[in-house]
Write a protein that holds these residues in place. Structure first.
Motif, PDB file in Angstrom:
ATOM      1  N   THR A  69      10.102  -0.062  -1.028  1.00 20.37           N
ATOM      2  CA  THR A  69       9.150  -0.818  -1.911  1.00 20.37           C
ATOM      3  C   THR A  69       9.516   0.128  -3.291  1.00 20.37           C
ATOM      4  OG1 THR A  69       7.699   0.854  -1.152  1.00 20.37           O
ATOM      5  CG2 THR A  69       7.414  -1.427  -0.550  1.00 20.37           C
ATOM      6  N   ASP A  71       7.601   2.070  -5.229  1.00 20.57           N
ATOM      7  CA  ASP A  71       7.109   3.409  -5.203  1.00 20.57           C
ATOM      8  C   ASP A  71       7.924   4.218  -4.490  1.00 20.57           C
ATOM      9  OD1 ASP A  71       5.947   1.479  -2.947  1.00 20.57           O
ATOM     10  OD2 ASP A  71       4.858   3.489  -2.658  1.00 20.57           O
TER      11      ASP A  71
ATOM     12  N   THR B 115     -10.379  -6.841   2.390  1.00 23.58           N
ATOM     13  CA  THR B 115      -8.911  -6.194   2.908  1.00 23.58           C
ATOM     14  C   THR B 115      -8.057  -7.548   3.492  1.00 23.58           C
ATOM     15  OG1 THR B 115     -10.042  -4.175   2.779  1.00 23.58           O
ATOM     16  CG2 THR B 115      -7.722  -4.193   3.873  1.00 23.58           C
ATOM     17  N   VAL B 119      -4.916  -8.908   1.666  1.00 25.09           N
ATOM     18  CA  VAL B 119      -3.473  -8.590   1.789  1.00 25.09           C
ATOM     19  C   VAL B 119      -2.599  -9.790   1.439  1.00 25.09           C
ATOM     20  CG1 VAL B 119      -1.583  -7.930   3.647  1.00 25.09           C
ATOM     21  CG2 VAL B 119      -4.027  -6.671   3.498  1.00 25.09           C
ATOM     22  N   ARG B 123      -0.768 -11.143  -2.945  1.00 26.60           N
ATOM     23  CA  ARG B 123       0.546 -11.347  -3.297  1.00 26.60           C
ATOM     24  C   ARG B 123       0.463 -12.383  -4.536  1.00 26.60           C
ATOM     25  NH1 ARG B 123       3.728  -8.800   0.393  1.00 26.60           N
ATOM     26  NH2 ARG B 123       2.693  -8.168   2.242  1.00 26.60           N
ATOM     27  N   ASN B 219       1.890   1.836  -6.478  1.00 24.37           N
ATOM     28  CA  ASN B 219       1.817   0.920  -5.164  1.00 24.37           C
ATOM     29  C   ASN B 219       1.091   0.003  -5.666  1.00 24.37           C
ATOM     30  OD1 ASN B 219       1.654  -0.264  -2.829  1.00 24.37           O
ATOM     31  ND2 ASN B 219       2.131   1.316  -1.643  1.00 24.37           N
ATOM     32  N   THR B 221       0.457  -3.124  -4.726  1.00 20.56           N
ATOM     33  CA  THR B 221      -0.222  -4.034  -3.564  1.00 20.56           C
ATOM     34  C   THR B 221      -1.192  -2.949  -3.094  1.00 20.56           C
ATOM     35  OG1 THR B 221       1.841  -5.110  -3.078  1.00 20.56           O
ATOM     36  CG2 THR B 221       0.211  -5.450  -1.411  1.00 20.56           C
ATOM     37  N   ALA B 222      -0.936  -2.040  -2.772  1.00 24.35           N
ATOM     38  CA  ALA B 222      -2.100  -1.262  -2.219  1.00 24.35           C
ATOM     39  C   ALA B 222      -3.357  -1.205  -3.122  1.00 24.35           C
ATOM     40  CB  ALA B 222      -1.463   0.271  -1.756  1.00 24.35           C
ATOM     41  N   TYR B 223      -3.127  -0.850  -4.576  1.00 22.93           N
ATOM     42  CA  TYR B 223      -3.967  -0.727  -5.427  1.00 22.93           C
ATOM     43  C   TYR B 223      -5.018  -1.911  -5.302  1.00 22.93           C
ATOM     44  CZ  TYR B 223      -3.726   3.954  -7.658  1.00 22.93           C
ATOM     45  OH  TYR B 223      -3.816   5.375  -7.572  1.00 22.93           O
ATOM     46  N   LYS B 224      -4.091  -3.073  -5.438  1.00 25.05           N
ATOM     47  CA  LYS B 224      -4.925  -4.281  -5.706  1.00 25.05           C
ATOM     48  C   LYS B 224      -5.681  -4.655  -4.514  1.00 25.05           C
ATOM     49  CE  LYS B 224      -2.220  -7.808  -6.941  1.00 25.05           C
ATOM     50  NZ  LYS B 224      -0.784  -8.537  -7.279  1.00 25.05           N
ATOM     51  N   VAL B 225      -5.353  -4.416  -3.314  1.00 24.63           N
ATOM     52  CA  VAL B 225      -6.115  -4.526  -2.083  1.00 24.63           C
ATOM     53  C   VAL B 225      -7.437  -3.509  -2.064  1.00 24.63           C
ATOM     54  CG1 VAL B 225      -6.241  -4.381   0.409  1.00 24.63           C
ATOM     55  CG2 VAL B 225      -4.202  -5.499  -0.735  1.00 24.63           C
ATOM     56  N   VAL B 226      -7.053  -2.028  -2.400  1.00 17.41           N
ATOM     57  CA  VAL B 226      -8.221  -1.158  -2.420  1.00 17.41           C
ATOM     58  C   VAL B 226      -9.146  -1.771  -3.514  1.00 17.41           C
ATOM     59  CG1 VAL B 226      -8.548   1.010  -2.851  1.00 17.41           C
ATOM     60  CG2 VAL B 226      -6.984   0.688  -1.504  1.00 17.41           C
TER      61      VAL B 226
END
Lengths: 237, 335
Positions: A69, A71, B115, B119, B123, B219, B221-226
Motif C-alpha cells: 500500500t 503508506d 467499521t 471497510v 472505498r 493510511n 483507508t484506515a483513517y477513513k474507517v476509524v
C-alpha cells in the motif's frame, strides 16, 4: 534502487501499461518522457501503490513492493510529488511540511524532522516567508516548491516527480529544474515524469520514452536528445 | 545550523499551543456559560431545549468530524443516532441493563457497525459513498420498523427508564440538563483534541486531497474507517441520551429525513469548522420553535433561509464570527 519488470497496470477501461521495464540507480536522475496519455503518470502511480499492478514486479532497494500500500512504500523510502501538486489548500505551509514528515513524526523523529525542515526552507526561501499562509493562497510555482519540499520531509531515498513543470511560467520551470538538479547533486535519486522533454533531458542522466504504455526508446539523455524521432516528436526540432 | 532549527520548531509549537489554549478556554467559557441555563430558563420546556441542544451538538459535531474534517459524505448519521437509541433502550427495557452500560454499548455497537460497513463503503467516493450510506439508512429504518419483538416496530419502544446516579433519578429537567451538558462537553473536548492533533491534521488532509495524503504515507483507508467509526459511535452516544431522556424511541425520529437535516445543520454552521457545530445545533433546536407560528409556511421559510445562508455565507454562519474575530485581532495588532 528501483527496478520495474514487465509491469502491466490499468483502470476499469483497460490496461494502460504493457510489460514496462525500467530501472533507476542510486544517485541518478532518470526521466520518463512522452505525450499526454502515454502512461507516465500511471507508471508513477503504480510505483507508489496508488495504482495496483495487474502483473509484473516492482523492486525498491531489492524488496518487492508491487502489492504494497502507499503508506508502506513511503515507509520503504519512496515519495511521490503528484501531478497537479495536490497541496492541502486550507492548511498552512508549515502544516503541509509537517504532514510530509507524518510517518517520521509518528516514529518520534522530531529533531531530525526539524533539521530537514530547515533544509527545505533553505532550499525554498520563499516558503519560509509564507510559513503561516494557507497553501491554497500560494502561486503555482510556490505550490510546486511546497509539494517538493513536503515530499522531501519524508526523507525519501527515491524521489518521484510527476509533471513538476505543469502550468508553470518558463522562468519558474527553470528554477524548479535547477532545484531538482541541486537536490541530485546533494545525493537525491530522482525519477521524473515530464512532458517538457527538453527541460527534463537537460538534467537527466538517462531517459525512457513512453508511447501508448510501452517503452518506445531508452538510453542516455544525451543520446536521446540527438535521436531524430525524439527530436521531432518531443523536442519540436 | 542547529540554533535556527530549534528556534523555528519552538516558534511553531508555541503557536500551536497558543491556538490550542485559546480553543480550550473558549470551550470552557461556553461550557461554564451554559451552566446558568437552568437558572435563566423561564420554564421546564425551555430548560429541556437546553438538554436537546447538548444531544444535537454531539450529533452535529460528530457528523462534522466525518464530513467537514475528513471529507467523507454520510447520509446515515440519523440511522446511527437511532441505532444508539435502540441499543441502549432495548438493553434497558428487554434485559434490564443500566443506562450507564447502555451508553458505552451504544457507542460500541455503532462504531462496530460503522467499521463493518465502512471497510467496503469507504472505498467509494463522493456521490457513490453518499448513495451507499443512504442505503444503510434505509436498511436501518426497515430494521427499526420490522424487528417488532425488539424495537416495538412502528409503535415505538416504550417504557425506557431514565438515568439514575447513586440512586438519584436524573429524570428531573435540571439534573438531566447538567448530565447531558457534561457528556456533550466531554465529547466536544475529545473532538477538539482529535482535530488539533497530528492524526487530526491527517484527517484534514483527507478532506483536502486523498491522493496527496496517500503520497505522504497516510493510511487513507484506515483513517477513513476509524473516523467513520468514531463519528458513528458519538451519534450512538447522542441516541442513548435521547432515548433515556424521552423514555421512548420511534423509527420516525431516525429516518433518512433526519440524516439530511443533520447534513444541512453541519453546512449552516460551517463545514470543517469546530465551532460551527454549536451554531448548527442551536438552529436545529431553535428553528422549529421560531417557525412554529408560521404553520404551513414553516418549511418554506426554513428552506429560504437555508438558501440565503448558503449564498451569502458558503463557509457557514460561523464565518461571521471568524471575520469579526479576525478584524479584532487586526485592530489589536495595529495598536
Amino acid at each position: 534502487m528501483l527496478e520495474v519488470k514487465a509491469l502491466c497496470a490499468g483502470y476499469d477501461q483497460g490496461d494502460v501499461l504493457h510489460a514496462l521495464d525500467l530501472s533507476v540507480r542510486a544517485g541518478e536522475i532518470v526521466c520518463l518522457i512522452g505525450a499526454n496519455g502515454a502512461g507516465k503518470s500511471s507508471t508513477m502511480r503504480a510505483i507508489v501503490g496508488l495504482l495496483r499492478p495487474l502483473r509484473g514486479e516492482i523492486l525498491l532497494n531489492g524488496v518487492r513492493v508491487e502489492a504494497a500500500t502507499p503508506d508502506r512504500i513511503v515507509a520503504a523510502g519512496c515519495a511521490l510529488v503528484p501531478e497537479g501538486r495536490r497541496v492541502f489548500a486550507p492548511m498552512s505551509v508549515a502544516e503541509n511540511l509537517e504532514m510530509g514528515a507524518y510517518q517520521r513524526l509518528k516514529r518520534g523523529e522530531r529533531d531530525e524532522v526539524a533539521r530537514d525542515r530547515e533544509f527545505v526552507l533553505n532550499l525554498f526561501p520563499r516558503l519560509e516567508e509564507r510559513l503561516e499562509q494557507p497553501a491554497g493562497t500560494l502561486s503555482g510555482g510556490e505550490q510546486q516548491m511546497l509539494a517538493i519540499g513536503r515530499a522531501l520531509m519524508a526523507r525519501p531515498s527515491l524521489l518521484l516527480l510527476d509533471e513538476p513543470s505543469m502550468g508553470l511560467a518558463p522562468l519558474v520551470v527553470k528554477d524548479i529544474f535547477r532545484t531538482i538538479a541541486d537536490l541530485n547533486q546533494a545525493g537525491a535519486t530522482v525519477l521524473l515524469a515530464e512532458q517538457n522533454a527538453s527541460a527534463a533531458l537537460k538534467i537527466a542522466e538517462r531517459a525512457y520514452v513512453l508511447a501508448e504504455g510501452r517503452i518506445a526508446r531508452s538510453g542516455s539523455a544525451a543520446d536521446l536528445k540527438h535521436d531524430p524521432t525524439v527530436r521531432e516528436t518531443y523536442l519540436g526540432v | 545550523m542547529n540554533a535556527p532549527v530549534k528556534h523555528a520548531s519552538v516558534q511553531d509549537r508555541s503557536a500551536l499551543k497558543r491556538e490550542r489554549r485559546r480553543s480550550l478556554m473558549l470551550l470552557a467559557a461556553i461550557w461554564l456559560g451554559f451552566l446558568v441555563w437552568p437558572a435563566i430558563a423561564p420554564n421546564n420546556y425551555i430548560l429541556a431545549l437546553g438538554s436537546f441542544f447538548g444531544i444535537y451538538l454531539i450529533l452535529i459535531a460528530s457528523l462534522n468530524l466525518l464530513m467537514g474534517f475528513a471529507g467523507q459524505i454520510s447520509l446515515a448519521h440519523g440511522a446511527f443516532f437511532g441505532l444508539g437509541a435502540y441499543t441502549s433502550g432495548v438493553l434497558a427495557v428487554k434485559a434490564d441493563v443500566s443506562p450507564w452500560i447502555g451508553l458505552p454499548s451504544a457507542f460500541l455497537v455503532c462504531a462496530v457497525v460503522a467499521t463493518l460497513v465502512g471497510v467496503p463503503a469507504l472505498r467509494l467516493k463522493g456521490h457513490y459513498l453518499a448513495m451507499a450510506t443512504l442505503g444503510l439508512n434505509a436498511i436501518m429504518t426497515v430494521l427499526f420498523n420490522e424487528l417488532v419483538f425488539l424495537t416495538g416496530g412502528p409503535n415505538g419502544l416504550i417504557g425506557v427508564p431514565g438515568f439514575t446516579l447513586f440512586g438519584v433519578s436524573l429524570a428531573n429537567e435540571t439534573a438531566f440538563f447538567y448530565f447531558a451538558w457534561t457528556i456533550a462537553g466531554l465529547v466536544m473536548l475529545a473532538i477538539l483534541n482529535l482535530i488539533q492533533s497530528r492524526p487530526g491534521r491527517a484527517l484534514r488532509s483527507l478532506a483536502g486531497n486523498e491522493i496527496g495524503a496517500a503520497c505522504l504515507g497516510i493510511n487513507v483507508t484506515a483513517y477513513k474507517v476509524v473516523v467513520f467509526a468514531i463519528s458513528a459511535g458519538f451519534a450512538g452516544v447522542a441516541g442513548s441520551l435521547y432515548v433515556h431522556k424521552n423514555n421512548f424511541a420511534s423509527p420516525e425520529t431516525f429516518s433518512f429525513f433526519i440524516s439530511v437535516l443533520l447534513v444541512v445543520m453541519v453546512a449552516l454552521g460551517g463545514w470543517g469548522r469546530y465551532w460551527g457545530a454549536f451554531i448548527g445545533a442551536a438552529i436545529y433546536v431553535a428553528a422549529p420553535e421560531v417557525f412554529r407560528t408560521l404553520e404551513d409556511m414553516e418549511l418554506f421559510m426554513f428552506g429560504l433561509i437555508m438558501i440565503l445562508v448558503m449564498l451569502f455565507f458558503p463557509s457557514g454562519l460561523v464565518s461571521l464570527f471568524e471575520r469579526a474575530g479576525g478584524a479584532l485581532r487586526r485592530r489589536e495588532r495595529a495598536r
